[in-house]
Design a protein around this motif. Structure first.
Motif, PDB file in Angstrom:
ATOM      1  N   HIS A 688       0.838  -1.649  -0.269  1.00 50.86           N
ATOM      2  CA  HIS A 688       0.281   0.026  -0.352  1.00 50.86           C
ATOM      3  C   HIS A 688       1.186   1.093  -0.217  1.00 50.86           C
ATOM      4  O   HIS A 688       0.480   2.350  -0.805  1.00 50.86           O
ATOM      5  CB  HIS A 688      -0.993   0.021   1.214  1.00 50.86           C
ATOM      6  N   ALA A 689       1.968   1.423   1.185  1.00 55.43           N
ATOM      7  CA  ALA A 689       2.647   1.895   0.831  1.00 55.43           C
ATOM      8  C   ALA A 689       3.577   2.681  -0.621  1.00 55.43           C
ATOM      9  O   ALA A 689       3.379   4.007  -0.876  1.00 55.43           O
ATOM     10  CB  ALA A 689       3.634   2.041   1.898  1.00 55.43           C
ATOM     11  N   ARG A 690       3.459   1.628  -1.304  1.00 54.45           N
ATOM     12  CA  ARG A 690       4.501   2.001  -3.027  1.00 54.45           C
ATOM     13  C   ARG A 690       3.386   2.653  -3.458  1.00 54.45           C
ATOM     14  O   ARG A 690       3.765   3.720  -4.404  1.00 54.45           O
ATOM     15  CB  ARG A 690       4.710   0.572  -3.618  1.00 54.45           C
ATOM     16  N   ARG A 691       2.249   2.733  -3.076  1.00 54.82           N
ATOM     17  CA  ARG A 691       0.948   3.458  -4.210  1.00 54.82           C
ATOM     18  C   ARG A 691       0.633   5.201  -2.830  1.00 54.82           C
ATOM     19  O   ARG A 691       0.666   5.498  -3.849  1.00 54.82           O
ATOM     20  CB  ARG A 691       0.113   2.880  -4.153  1.00 54.82           C
ATOM     21  N   PHE A 692       0.167   4.544  -1.961  1.00 54.09           N
ATOM     22  CA  PHE A 692       0.159   5.776  -1.434  1.00 54.09           C
ATOM     23  C   PHE A 692       1.034   7.088  -0.658  1.00 54.09           C
ATOM     24  O   PHE A 692       1.091   8.119  -0.916  1.00 54.09           O
ATOM     25  CB  PHE A 692      -0.684   5.425   0.312  1.00 54.09           C
ATOM     26  N   PHE A 693       2.549   6.088  -1.665  1.00 52.76           N
ATOM     27  CA  PHE A 693       3.465   7.757  -1.072  1.00 52.76           C
ATOM     28  C   PHE A 693       4.020   7.562  -2.716  1.00 52.76           C
ATOM     29  O   PHE A 693       5.220   8.696  -2.470  1.00 52.76           O
ATOM     30  CB  PHE A 693       4.490   6.992  -0.456  1.00 52.76           C
ATOM     31  N   ALA A 694       3.404   7.428  -3.356  1.00 55.92           N
ATOM     32  CA  ALA A 694       4.200   7.254  -5.222  1.00 55.92           C
ATOM     33  C   ALA A 694       3.844   9.149  -5.169  1.00 55.92           C
ATOM     34  O   ALA A 694       3.225   9.816  -4.604  1.00 55.92           O
ATOM     35  CB  ALA A 694       2.589   7.126  -5.613  1.00 55.92           C
ATOM     36  N   LEU A 837       6.719 -10.342  -5.616  1.00 60.47           N
ATOM     37  CA  LEU A 837       5.562  -9.375  -6.807  1.00 60.47           C
ATOM     38  C   LEU A 837       5.640  -7.883  -6.563  1.00 60.47           C
ATOM     39  O   LEU A 837       6.202  -7.903  -5.705  1.00 60.47           O
ATOM     40  CB  LEU A 837       4.402 -10.062  -6.355  1.00 60.47           C
ATOM     41  N   ASP A 838       5.848  -7.164  -7.643  1.00 61.65           N
ATOM     42  CA  ASP A 838       5.954  -5.653  -7.679  1.00 61.65           C
ATOM     43  C   ASP A 838       4.688  -5.165  -7.000  1.00 61.65           C
ATOM     44  O   ASP A 838       4.470  -3.731  -7.256  1.00 61.65           O
ATOM     45  CB  ASP A 838       6.283  -5.784  -9.035  1.00 61.65           C
ATOM     46  N   ASP A 839       3.183  -5.967  -7.032  1.00 64.29           N
ATOM     47  CA  ASP A 839       2.288  -5.410  -6.497  1.00 64.29           C
ATOM     48  C   ASP A 839       1.609  -6.430  -5.553  1.00 64.29           C
ATOM     49  O   ASP A 839       2.021  -7.961  -6.125  1.00 64.29           O
ATOM     50  CB  ASP A 839       1.479  -5.079  -7.499  1.00 64.29           C
ATOM     51  N   ASN A 840       1.203  -6.252  -4.645  1.00 65.98           N
ATOM     52  CA  ASN A 840      -0.096  -7.203  -3.850  1.00 65.98           C
ATOM     53  C   ASN A 840      -0.687  -6.559  -3.383  1.00 65.98           C
ATOM     54  O   ASN A 840      -0.633  -5.361  -3.168  1.00 65.98           O
ATOM     55  CB  ASN A 840       1.408  -8.506  -3.025  1.00 65.98           C
ATOM     56  N   ALA A 841      -1.719  -7.153  -1.998  1.00 64.71           N
ATOM     57  CA  ALA A 841      -1.979  -6.301  -1.362  1.00 64.71           C
ATOM     58  C   ALA A 841      -3.269  -5.157  -2.112  1.00 64.71           C
ATOM     59  O   ALA A 841      -3.660  -4.322  -1.835  1.00 64.71           O
ATOM     60  CB  ALA A 841      -1.593  -5.797  -0.022  1.00 64.71           C
ATOM     61  N   LEU A 842      -4.008  -5.397  -2.837  1.00 64.42           N
ATOM     62  CA  LEU A 842      -4.476  -4.659  -4.367  1.00 64.42           C
ATOM     63  C   LEU A 842      -6.366  -5.311  -4.161  1.00 64.42           C
ATOM     64  O   LEU A 842      -6.248  -6.000  -3.974  1.00 64.42           O
ATOM     65  CB  LEU A 842      -4.208  -4.713  -5.639  1.00 64.42           C
ATOM     66  N   GLU A 843      -7.324  -4.106  -4.736  1.00 65.51           N
ATOM     67  CA  GLU A 843      -8.284  -4.866  -5.228  1.00 65.51           C
ATOM     68  C   GLU A 843      -8.138  -4.316  -6.851  1.00 65.51           C
ATOM     69  O   GLU A 843      -7.502  -3.443  -7.426  1.00 65.51           O
ATOM     70  CB  GLU A 843      -8.888  -2.967  -4.979  1.00 65.51           C
ATOM     71  N   LEU A 844      -9.171  -5.589  -6.975  1.00 68.34           N
ATOM     72  CA  LEU A 844      -9.500  -5.913  -9.100  1.00 68.34           C
ATOM     73  C   LEU A 844     -10.869  -4.826  -9.240  1.00 68.34           C
ATOM     74  O   LEU A 844     -11.553  -5.371  -8.453  1.00 68.34           O
ATOM     75  CB  LEU A 844      -9.330  -7.123  -8.721  1.00 68.34           C
ATOM     76  N   VAL A 845     -10.741  -3.910  -9.611  1.00 71.62           N
ATOM     77  CA  VAL A 845     -11.817  -3.922 -10.215  1.00 71.62           C
ATOM     78  C   VAL A 845     -12.724  -4.759 -11.485  1.00 71.62           C
ATOM     79  O   VAL A 845     -11.982  -5.004 -12.366  1.00 71.62           O
ATOM     80  CB  VAL A 845     -11.965  -2.008 -10.557  1.00 71.62           C
ATOM     81  N   PRO A 846     -13.978  -4.581 -11.151  1.00 75.46           N
ATOM     82  CA  PRO A 846     -14.413  -5.959 -12.232  1.00 75.46           C
ATOM     83  C   PRO A 846     -13.874  -5.091 -13.664  1.00 75.46           C
ATOM     84  O   PRO A 846     -14.012  -4.362 -14.258  1.00 75.46           O
ATOM     85  CB  PRO A 846     -16.212  -5.800 -12.314  1.00 75.46           C
ATOM     86  N   GLY A 847     -13.360  -6.395 -14.696  1.00 81.81           N
ATOM     87  CA  GLY A 847     -13.503  -6.353 -15.991  1.00 81.81           C
ATOM     88  C   GLY A 847     -12.755  -5.560 -16.474  1.00 81.81           C
ATOM     89  O   GLY A 847     -11.947  -5.915 -17.614  1.00 81.81           O
ATOM     90  N   GLU A 848     -11.749  -5.204 -15.398  1.00 79.30           N
ATOM     91  CA  GLU A 848      -9.940  -4.551 -15.450  1.00 79.30           C
ATOM     92  C   GLU A 848      -9.058  -5.527 -15.479  1.00 79.30           C
ATOM     93  O   GLU A 848      -8.733  -6.250 -14.556  1.00 79.30           O
ATOM     94  CB  GLU A 848      -9.659  -4.053 -14.737  1.00 79.30           C
ATOM     95  N   THR A 849      -8.268  -5.788 -16.317  1.00 75.72           N
ATOM     96  CA  THR A 849      -7.153  -6.399 -16.389  1.00 75.72           C
ATOM     97  C   THR A 849      -5.989  -5.786 -15.534  1.00 75.72           C
ATOM     98  O   THR A 849      -5.628  -4.986 -15.432  1.00 75.72           O
ATOM     99  CB  THR A 849      -6.337  -6.723 -18.164  1.00 75.72           C
TER     100      THR A 849
END
Length: 877
Positions: A688-694, A837-849
């Motif tokens: 998460h920090a990788r995303r919220f500190f971007a 992994l370069d990402d984990n602990a994430l949300e999958l938005v419907p229909g998006e890859t």
């Protein structure tokens, strides 16, 4: 093989120190056969008679690790052995080194033994004669050995006295005690007479709420034998007087120790970051007997400045000083440093507040990062690879600052070398972790001043070091926790003496050392504080520690949104390590929330911290169905909560100019506030920090039925961007969408909209509806955040059906994921395997890859077979 490993480790540390600290050319690690034993006559010999004889030891090392290597104790981290190992801290120990000395060393006029780390009350003899007595683990101790060495059969002995037994009689005799930290639950030390704050030893050895109590002893850093003749170089310091894009005016101080009055040639060279020599100055220095300081001004044109990560390059120059170049007595110091200016800007505002911002090369930097605790209970076990792993992970999570917390030890130079390289700013505490210090004792203060001078001089050339801070939480403990109130009620005269000692030590002594030796780096007396202003932990002035969430009164995480400090230097939520890490220390049969072994690895509230964890988990997510679900949900809760707080801090820029969560790393494999566990595995929070500190991020903060959307830009360049807000059902059906272009200013937080739930939902079921907010640079997605209208446990989440494809490519493996329904808190793991992994602990938005890159020491078939996908809907009862 044991002796070879000792020598190899010592040689590595020598090369590190010569390259960065500047030792005489004739310094060498003491190459010796080391052994240890319980000191003859010690009371612990009755229970441990087998330790009366000498056994092989490793130096640098510690008693606990030597006992473990000799098979005398179980692994201190596995199971629950802690209570049975407290006798070690009550014992006196003796170390012995047997060594020879070469003819060249014996022929030199001067010789000295330097001890980089003696833990702690040490009496040292050489060949049966007294050499020195030490009482500070954080200092370098030196003793002249001219004429006392022989070619063969030298014997060095170090007796290490128990700090508990050494100090306890005097502490118990005090009519009124000054406050300590964490009382021992094991009976090895009275709970009303704690000695930890009277001894200059790592405070965390006495136990903390994230680590065990192992009061160890040992020779924890190298011992060196230094020899020289007429003169030797002792230090080089580079002071930046002026610096801008066009010019750098430097003042280089070269320090020389001379045996007599005389002269000597000194040569100074400066190499640019590419290794090209850009300055050379030759001087003939007039020397007095003793210590000499030679000041040489240097001007560089078009200098390359050192910047924190994300703001520019991490350019480093090499400064090389040579005494008597071209002669047999030549001595050289070579060190790397960066050119940068640093300011702690504290501008007053119209409401009586005062800012707290780090300004590097004239640019105000929003500090993003975490607090660092020691990497192990036993520091000598920490190698360069371990430090690089954790600091690289910090950089990879878009952090630009780390706070070295004051209850541990001053890190090795390699920590700061790596921070320099990665562009990580370092807030450096002096080693005072809590409670109250006996600053009223002149001998204690003098000892601390020597410690401070040793370490400031050792670390001052690192551009990463941007603050020296007196202590952790001692001022707020005195003013806000009742320490001062209670002592004043018991003995007002003694209380006034204690407080004056505090002011003398942290308000004057350490400030003066930093002013004299720190090359312009600012000093701050405590954290949190306003530098000895009336109020210690204030949201309007100075830095802030905020523990009303998680700590008492355990407010909900949404309380983070109502706490807006000038600089948040501590806040946190606890979580357990990754389950694969726990499998190595807690047997499967013991993996229950209330098992004795699990409780032994939960130090908060004396093992009751899991109840606090369950409170936060159940309030938002529901009841975990089993222990693995509990571990997973603890990480989900931690990540979501810290994300909320960190984004709130960032959108409050420039009022708030820093967000350092507690904590980056672990000292052992237990429950804690870290985002990286002891094994180096990332918890959900670190992803998460990788995303919220971007540097470019969206912040959509929902509170009391209102979502505030802000866009964040931490770069010095503006950005023409697009942001989008969609409202969708859990199955992906679009309910509404809006898209806007925006000019995002440099170094900014820009609010772009506030949206009431009613306007977003328009009558839709809040348990089946979410908002998705995104930031784009052209067609490139920079940041995405999902906003939920209900607690997670109330969402109508279905067990997901995720389409996954794993394939190999030239750089490792690529995992693509897609789901027809929303997936919350997806955790990707491989049974029995480690994968990066370069990402984990994430949300999958419907229909998006979603595409994730990973590396693993396994073939494709094995990875496909062991892939496990877990989400919130899978774990709640």
């Amino acid at each position: 093989m044991r002796h070879f490993r000792v020598v190899r480790a010592a040689c590595w540390l020598l090369l590190l120190l010569v390259g960065s600290w500047g030792l005489p050319a004739t310094a060498a690690p003491l190459q010796a056969q080391w052994s240890f034993r319980l000191l003859p006559g010690d009371a612990q010999l009755r229970a441990h008679p087998q330790l009366a004889g000498w056994r092989n030891a490793q130096v640098p090392g510690a008693v606990h690790t030597d006992l473990l290597a000799q098979g005398q104790i179980p692994d201190p981290y596995v199971g629950a052995p802690e209570a049975g190992l407290q006798w070690i801290g009550l014992a006196d120990w003796e170390y012995r080194a047997q060594f020879d000395v070469d003819a060249a060393t014996l022929a030199r006029a001067h010789a000295e033994l330097a001890f980089e780390g003696l833990d702690t009350f040490a009496t040292v003899t050489l060949n049966g004669q007294p050499l020195l007595q030490a009482n500070n683990s954080h200092r370098t101790w030196r003793a002249r050995v001219d004429g006392r060495l022989r070619a063969r059969g030298n014997e060095l002995r170090v007796v290490l006295r128990s700090p508990i037994r050494t100090l306890l009689p005097d502490v118990q005799a005090m009519p009124h005690k000054i406050a300590g930290n964490y009382p021992s639950p094991y009976g090895d030390e009275p709970k009303d007479a704690m000695v930890g704050n009277f001894v200059r030893k790592p405070g965390y050895h006495f136990g903390w709420d994230w680590g065990p109590r192992y009061v160890t002893a040992g020779i924890w850093r190298p011992v060196r034998l230094e020899s020289w003749n007429a003169q030797r170089l002792t230090a080089v310091a580079v002071q930046t007087r002026t610096l801008d894009v066009a010019r750098a005016d430097l003042e280089v101080a070269v320090e020389v120790e001379s045996a007599a009055v005389g002269t000597a040639p000194v040569q100074l060279e400066i190499l640019d970051p590419d290794g090209k020599r850009v300055a050379r100055i030759d001087r003939r220095a007039m020397l007095q007997a003793g210590d000499n300081r030679i000041t040489i001004p240097v001007t560089l044109q078009k200098p390359r400045r050192w910047w924190p990560v994300g703001q520019g390059e991490q350019a480093r120059y090499t400064v090389r000083a040579t005494l008597a170049p071209g002669t047999a007595e030549a001595s050289r110091i070579e060190q790397r440093t960066g050119l940068r200016t640093v300011e702690l800007r504290r501008e007053a505002d119209r409401n009586g507040g005062q800012g707290f911002a780090f300004v590097i090369n004239g640019v105000p930097i929003f500090a993003k990062g975490a607090n660092v605790i020691p990497f192990d209970m036993f520091p000598a076990r920490v190698d360069e690879a371990r430090i690089r792993r954790e600091l690289t992970a910090a950089r990879d999570a878009n952090m630009n600052m780390l706070r070295n917390w004051g209850g541990g030890y001053y890190e090795d130079d390699v920590f700061f070398d790596i921070a320099d390289e990665l562009g990580l700013l370092v807030w450096q505490d002096f080693m005072f972790g809590g409670g109250m210090q006996p600053g009223y004792d002149p001998a204690f203060r003098a000892n601390v001043v020597d410690e401070a001078r040793d370490n400031v001089r050792r670390l001052r050339h690192h551009p990463s070091v941007v603050l020296w801070c007196g202590n952790n939480e001692e001022e707020t403990a005195w003013k806000d926790w009742g320490h001062g109130r209670d002592l004043t009620a018991a003995d007002p005269v003694f209380a006034a003496k204690v407080w004056q000692g505090y002011v003398d030590l942290f308000g004057h002594d350490l400030r003066q050392v930093v002013a004299e030796e720190g090359l312009g780096v600012p000093y701050w007396s405590s954290s949190p504080s306003n530098d000895l202003d009336e109020k210690a932990n204030d949201s309007t002035r100075g830095d802030k520690h905020y523990w009303q969430v998680w700590g008492n009164p355990a407010l909900p995480v949404t309380a983070y949104l109502r706490e807006t400090p000038r600089f948040m230097s501590e806040y946190g939520l606890q979580a357990w390590p990754v389950l694969r890490t726990l499998d190595g220390i807690i047997p499967a049969a013991e993996q229950r929330v209330d098992s004795p072994t699990v409780r032994a690895h939960q130090k908060f509230m004396a093992g009751e911290g899991n109840q606090r964890l369950l409170k936060y988990i159940e309030e938002e997510y529901g009841t975990p169905r089993d222990f693995p679900a509990f571990v997973y949900l603890s990480q989900v809760m931690q990540a979501d909560g810290i994300q909320l707080a960190a984004l709130h801090h960032r959108v409050s820029r420039p009022y708030t100019m820093g967000s350092l969560y507690w904590q980056l790393n672990d000292v052992w494999p237990g429950a804690s506030w870290s985002s990286i566990d002891y094994a180096g595995r990332w918890k959900a929070l670190h992803f998460h920090a990788r995303r919220f500190f971007a540097d470019h991020a969206v912040a959509a903060l929902r509170d009391d039925g209102m979502t505030r959307v802000s866009l964040l830009n931490d770069r010095q360049q503006g950005l023409q961007a697009t942001w989008r807000l969609r409202v969708i059902d859990l199955d992906g059906a679009l309910r509404s969408e809006q898209r806007h272009t925006v000019a995002l200013p440099p170094l900014s937080a820009l609010e772009v909209g506030r949206f009431a739930d009613a306007d977003l939902l328009k009558g839709a079921d809040p348990t089946r509806t979410v908002a998705v907010v995104e930031l784009f640079d052209g067609g490139r997605l920079l940041s995405q955040q999902v906003v939920y209208f209900m607690p997670a446990k109330a969402l109508a989440l279905s067990r997901p059906t995720i389409d996954s494809e794993l394939r190999a490519d030239s750089d490792g493996y690529v995992l693509t994921l897609r789901s027809p329904t929303l997936v919350r808190a997806l955790w990707i793991a491989f049974d029995g395997l480690d994968a990066t992994l370069d990402d984990n602990a994430l949300e999958l938005v419907p229909g998006e890859t979603v595409t994730i890159r990973l590396r693993a020491d396994a073939d494709l078939a094995t990875l496909r077979r062991t892939l496990r996908l877990q989400s919130l809907a899978d774990v709640i009862r």
